[in-house]
Design a protein around this motif. Structure first.
Motif, PDB file in Angstrom:
ATOM      1  N   HIS A 143      34.511  33.470  59.111  1.00 58.51           N
ATOM      2  CA  HIS A 143      35.866  33.602  59.675  1.00 58.51           C
ATOM      3  C   HIS A 143      36.254  35.046  59.972  1.00 58.51           C
ATOM      4  CE1 HIS A 143      37.509  29.547  57.884  1.00 58.51           C
ATOM      5  NE2 HIS A 143      36.539  29.376  58.766  1.00 58.51           N
ATOM      6  N   ALA A 144      36.020  35.924  58.987  1.00 53.43           N
ATOM      7  CA  ALA A 144      36.532  37.294  59.117  1.00 53.43           C
ATOM      8  C   ALA A 144      35.899  37.985  60.322  1.00 53.43           C
ATOM      9  CB  ALA A 144      36.264  38.079  57.835  1.00 53.43           C
ATOM     10  N   GLN A 145      34.563  37.969  60.405  1.00 50.62           N
ATOM     11  CA  GLN A 145      33.911  38.692  61.496  1.00 50.62           C
ATOM     12  C   GLN A 145      34.255  38.079  62.859  1.00 50.62           C
ATOM     13  OE1 GLN A 145      32.440  41.643  60.705  1.00 50.62           O
ATOM     14  NE2 GLN A 145      32.720  41.891  62.913  1.00 50.62           N
ATOM     15  N   MET A 146      34.285  36.748  62.918  1.00 50.18           N
ATOM     16  CA  MET A 146      34.625  36.090  64.197  1.00 50.18           C
ATOM     17  C   MET A 146      36.032  36.483  64.640  1.00 50.18           C
ATOM     18  SD  MET A 146      33.119  32.279  63.525  1.00 50.18           S
ATOM     19  CE  MET A 146      31.409  31.848  63.911  1.00 50.18           C
ATOM     20  N   SER A 147      36.961  36.496  63.691  1.00 52.66           N
ATOM     21  CA  SER A 147      38.362  36.828  64.024  1.00 52.66           C
ATOM     22  C   SER A 147      38.468  38.286  64.469  1.00 52.66           C
ATOM     23  CB  SER A 147      39.276  36.611  62.816  1.00 52.66           C
ATOM     24  OG  SER A 147      39.225  35.275  62.401  1.00 52.66           O
ATOM     25  N   ILE A 148      37.788  39.157  63.748  1.00 49.50           N
ATOM     26  CA  ILE A 148      37.844  40.587  64.091  1.00 49.50           C
ATOM     27  C   ILE A 148      37.220  40.807  65.472  1.00 49.50           C
ATOM     28  CG2 ILE A 148      36.869  42.855  63.448  1.00 49.50           C
ATOM     29  CD1 ILE A 148      37.415  41.961  60.476  1.00 49.50           C
ATOM     30  N   ASP A 149      36.064  40.189  65.714  1.00 49.23           N
ATOM     31  CA  ASP A 149      35.424  40.314  67.031  1.00 49.23           C
ATOM     32  C   ASP A 149      36.363  39.817  68.136  1.00 49.23           C
ATOM     33  OD1 ASP A 149      33.122  41.268  65.834  1.00 49.23           O
ATOM     34  OD2 ASP A 149      32.027  39.365  65.953  1.00 49.23           O
ATOM     35  N   ALA A 150      37.035  38.714  67.878  1.00 46.32           N
ATOM     36  CA  ALA A 150      37.918  38.134  68.904  1.00 46.32           C
ATOM     37  C   ALA A 150      39.113  39.049  69.171  1.00 46.32           C
ATOM     38  CB  ALA A 150      38.386  36.751  68.467  1.00 46.32           C
ATOM     39  N   MET A 151      39.723  39.576  68.115  1.00 45.73           N
ATOM     40  CA  MET A 151      40.891  40.457  68.325  1.00 45.73           C
ATOM     41  C   MET A 151      40.464  41.731  69.050  1.00 45.73           C
ATOM     42  SD  MET A 151      43.260  39.952  64.930  1.00 45.73           S
ATOM     43  CE  MET A 151      42.006  39.843  63.670  1.00 45.73           C
ATOM     44  N   ARG A 152      39.278  42.252  68.678  1.00 47.30           N
ATOM     45  CA  ARG A 152      38.791  43.455  69.363  1.00 47.30           C
ATOM     46  C   ARG A 152      38.490  43.172  70.836  1.00 47.30           C
ATOM     47  NH1 ARG A 152      34.862  45.747  64.679  1.00 47.30           N
ATOM     48  NH2 ARG A 152      36.449  46.802  63.446  1.00 47.30           N
TER      49      ARG A 152
ATOM     50  N   THR B  14      43.082  44.768  61.619  1.00 49.76           N
ATOM     51  CA  THR B  14      42.638  44.668  63.017  1.00 49.76           C
ATOM     52  C   THR B  14      43.746  44.091  63.894  1.00 49.76           C
ATOM     53  OG1 THR B  14      40.381  44.333  62.253  1.00 49.76           O
ATOM     54  CG2 THR B  14      40.813  43.774  64.540  1.00 49.76           C
ATOM     55  N   ALA B  15      44.482  43.124  63.355  1.00 51.23           N
ATOM     56  CA  ALA B  15      45.591  42.535  64.129  1.00 51.23           C
ATOM     57  C   ALA B  15      46.612  43.629  64.470  1.00 51.23           C
ATOM     58  CB  ALA B  15      46.246  41.408  63.340  1.00 51.23           C
ATOM     59  N   LYS B  16      46.892  44.478  63.482  1.00 51.58           N
ATOM     60  CA  LYS B  16      47.865  45.549  63.673  1.00 51.58           C
ATOM     61  C   LYS B  16      47.378  46.537  64.729  1.00 51.58           C
ATOM     62  CE  LYS B  16      50.800  47.327  60.065  1.00 51.58           C
ATOM     63  NZ  LYS B  16      50.769  47.779  58.685  1.00 51.58           N
ATOM     64  N   LYS B  17      46.114  46.939  64.563  1.00 48.86           N
ATOM     65  CA  LYS B  17      45.539  47.960  65.435  1.00 48.86           C
ATOM     66  C   LYS B  17      45.411  47.476  66.882  1.00 48.86           C
ATOM     67  CE  LYS B  17      41.727  51.161  64.907  1.00 48.86           C
ATOM     68  NZ  LYS B  17      40.499  51.364  64.173  1.00 48.86           N
ATOM     69  N   THR B  18      44.984  46.235  67.034  1.00 48.85           N
ATOM     70  CA  THR B  18      44.758  45.720  68.396  1.00 48.85           C
ATOM     71  C   THR B  18      46.033  45.116  68.991  1.00 48.85           C
ATOM     72  OG1 THR B  18      44.096  43.581  67.497  1.00 48.85           O
ATOM     73  CG2 THR B  18      42.323  45.144  67.934  1.00 48.85           C
ATOM     74  N   ARG B  19      47.089  44.996  68.162  1.00 48.44           N
ATOM     75  CA  ARG B  19      48.353  44.371  68.575  1.00 48.44           C
ATOM     76  C   ARG B  19      48.143  42.940  69.071  1.00 48.44           C
ATOM     77  NH1 ARG B  19      52.610  48.146  70.157  1.00 48.44           N
ATOM     78  NH2 ARG B  19      52.076  50.142  69.278  1.00 48.44           N
ATOM     79  N   LYS B  20      47.252  42.239  68.357  1.00 49.71           N
ATOM     80  CA  LYS B  20      47.018  40.830  68.669  1.00 49.71           C
ATOM     81  C   LYS B  20      47.601  39.987  67.542  1.00 49.71           C
ATOM     82  CE  LYS B  20      45.514  41.497  72.443  1.00 49.71           C
ATOM     83  NZ  LYS B  20      46.236  40.974  73.606  1.00 49.71           N
TER      84      LYS B  20
END
Ligand SMILES: NC(=O)c1ccc[n+]([C@@H]2O[C@H](COP(=O)([O-])OP(=O)(O)OC[C@H]3O[C@@H](n4cnc5c(N)ncnc54)[C@H](O)[C@@H]3O)[C@@H](O)[C@H]2O)c1
Length: 346
Positions: free
Chosen positions: A78-87, A111-117
Motif C-alpha cells: 500500500h505505502a509504496q503504491m500510494s506514494i508512487d501514485a501521489m508523486r 507525500t500527500a502534503k508535499k505533492t498537494r494530493k
C-alpha cells in the motif's frame, strides 16, 4: 468538470465488489484503467469496465489515463503504491490498513502534503448507515457520556473472500504483516475513535493463531483471533474482539454503555440501532444494512473520494486518521507480544 478518471491498483475482491462498480456507478467518475499482475483477471475486468488493463501499475501511473488511484493490493504494498501514485500527480484512496509500519504511514502523509494530493483511507465502517445513525444519537446527547463499550468483528476468514482463496496474500506474513488485527481490528479502532470522538491512550490483550493454515497445511504465522482491552483519553474503557474463525454468521456489533442508557449497534437483525434509556424508554432504528462478506452493500467510500476531488475539499477520512487508527493496532500487536498494556503515543 469532466468525470474523474479512476485507476484501480489491485483488482481483487474489494475492487470487484466495491471500487470498480462504485466508480462506474458514480455519475462524476469513470474507471480509466486497472492494474494487476494477474493478466487474465485484469484483461477481463478491463473489458467489463471499458478500461485499459495493465499488469504493471507503474506503467498505468505513467499514462495520462487516470486522475485518481485506488490502492487495493496486499497490505505491504500500500505505502509504496500510494506514494508512487501521489508523486505521479494522482489523488489516492488507499485501502486499510494504510501501511504496515508507522514510518511508512508517516511517509504517505508527508507525500500527500508535499505533492498537494488528497490521501484518503478506506476505513468505510464510518460510512455504514447503522454507524452514522449511532453517531447522530451519541452526539445528540440524550444518552449522556459514554462510560464503556464492547465491540466485535468476527467472520470465517479471508480465504472465503479473497480472489485467491487460501493461497491468498492474506495468509502470508510478508505481504499481510498483520492478521485479523490488521484486517478487522483497524476498522474497529477507527470506528471507535470516530464514534467516541476520543483517542485511545492504552491497549493490551492477547493475539492468537487458533485454526488458520496456509497452503502447506501449517498454521499461519499471523493472528487469526485477538482479544483487546483499551482506554481512551477521557477514561472510557472497552473491549474489542476480532476473529477469522467465527464459522457461523458474521458478527459486527458495538454496544456503548452510557450515563443514561445503552446504545446497541448491529445486535438486532431488524433494527440496526437500538437505544435503551435508563427510564425504560426504547428507540429502535431501522436503518440501512451493515455490509458483510456474504452481502455487500454500497460502501459510499468512492462517492466520498470523488466528491472530495470534485469540490477540492479534504477527504472525510484522511491520512492522519488512517495513521492514528493503524497506530492503535500496531501498539496492540506490540502489547500482546510483550504481554503488557502499552501506551499509545500519537
Ligand atoms: N475496506 C474494507 O472493508 C476492505 C474489505 C476487504 C479488503 N480490504 C483491503 O483491500 C486490500 C485488498 O484486499 P482484497 O480483499 O481485494 O484482496 P484479494 O486477495 O481479493 O485481491 C488482491 C489483489 O491484489 C493483486 N496484486 C498483488 N500484487 C499486486 C501488485 N504488485 N500490483 C497490483 N495488484 C497486485 C492480486 O493479484 C489480487 O488480484 C487489502 O489491503 C484489504 O485489507 C478492505
Amino acid at each position: 468538470m469532466a468525470k474523474v478518471r479512476i485507476g484501480v491498483i489491485g483488482a481483487g475482491a474489494i475492487a470487484q465488489h466495491r471500487h470498480l462498480p462504485e466508480s462506474d456507478a458514480n455519475r462524476y467518475s469513470t474507471v480509466g484503467a486497472i492494474a494487476d499482475p494477474v493478466e487474465d483477471r485484469v484483461k477481463a475486468l478491463g473489458e467489463q469496465y471499458g478500461a485499459t488493463p495493465y499488469t504493471d501499475y507503474k506503467k498505468m501511473l505513467k499514462s495520462d489515463e487516470v486522475d485518481a488511484v485506488v490502492v487495493s493490493g496486499p497490505n505491504a504494498l500500500h505505502a509504496q503504491m500510494s506514494i508512487d501514485a501521489m508523486r505521479a500527480g494522482k489523488h489516492v484512496l488507499c485501502e486499510k490498513p494504510m501501511a504496515t509500519t508507522r514510518a511508512d504511514a508517516k511517509r504517505m502523509v508527508g507525500t500527500a502534503k508535499k505533492t498537494r494530493k488528497f490521501l484518503m483511507i478506506g476505513l468505510n465502517q464510518r460510512l455504514m448507515p447503522p454507524h452514522v445513525r449511532a453517531k447522530e444519537i451519541l452526539d445528540g446527547g440524550r444518552l449522556g457520556k459514554v462510560l464503556a463499550f464492547r465491540t466485535a468483528f468476527k467472520h470465517p476468514g479471508p480465504e472465503g473472500w479473497s480472489v485467491d482463496g487460501s493461497k491468498s496474500w492474506f495468509f502470508q506474513k510478508g505481504a499481510a504483516a498483520m492478521g485479523v488485527t490488521g484486517d478487522l481490528g483497524v476498522h474497529k479502532a477507527d470506528l471507535m475513535r470516530w464514534l467516541l470522538g476520543d483517542e485511545f491512550v492504552s491497549v493490551g490483550g492477547v493475539l492468537a493463531t487458533l485454526d488458520k493454515k496456509g497452503p502447506d497445511r501449517k498454521p499461519i504465522s499471523l493472528d487469526d483471533n485477538a482479544y483487546l482491552t483499551l482506554q481512551t483519553k477521557k477514561g472510557i474503557v472497552g473491549s474489542m474482539i476480532l476473529s477469522w474463525t467465527n464459522y457461523g454468521a458474521e458478527e459486527n456489533y458495538t454496544v456503548l454503555y452510557c450515563q443514561n442508557g445503552v446504545l446497541s449497534i448491529g445486535t438486532d437483525p431488524e433494527y440496526g440501532v437500538v437505544a435503551d434509556y435508563a427510564n425504560g424508554d426504547r428507540e429502535m432504528h431501522r436503518v440501512g444494512k451493515m455490509s458483510t462478506n456474504e452481502e455487500q452493500v454500497a460502501s459510499g467510500i468512492i462517492d466520498d473520494f470523488v466528491d472530495s476531488i470534485r469540490k477540492n475539499k479534504k477527504p472525510s477520512i484522511d491520512g492522519m486518521e488512517g495513521y492514528k487508527s493503524l497506530d492503535v493496532i500496531l501498539t496492540a500487536m506490540d502489547a500482546a507480544a510483550q504481554g503488557k498494556t502499552l501506551k499509545i503515543r500519537h
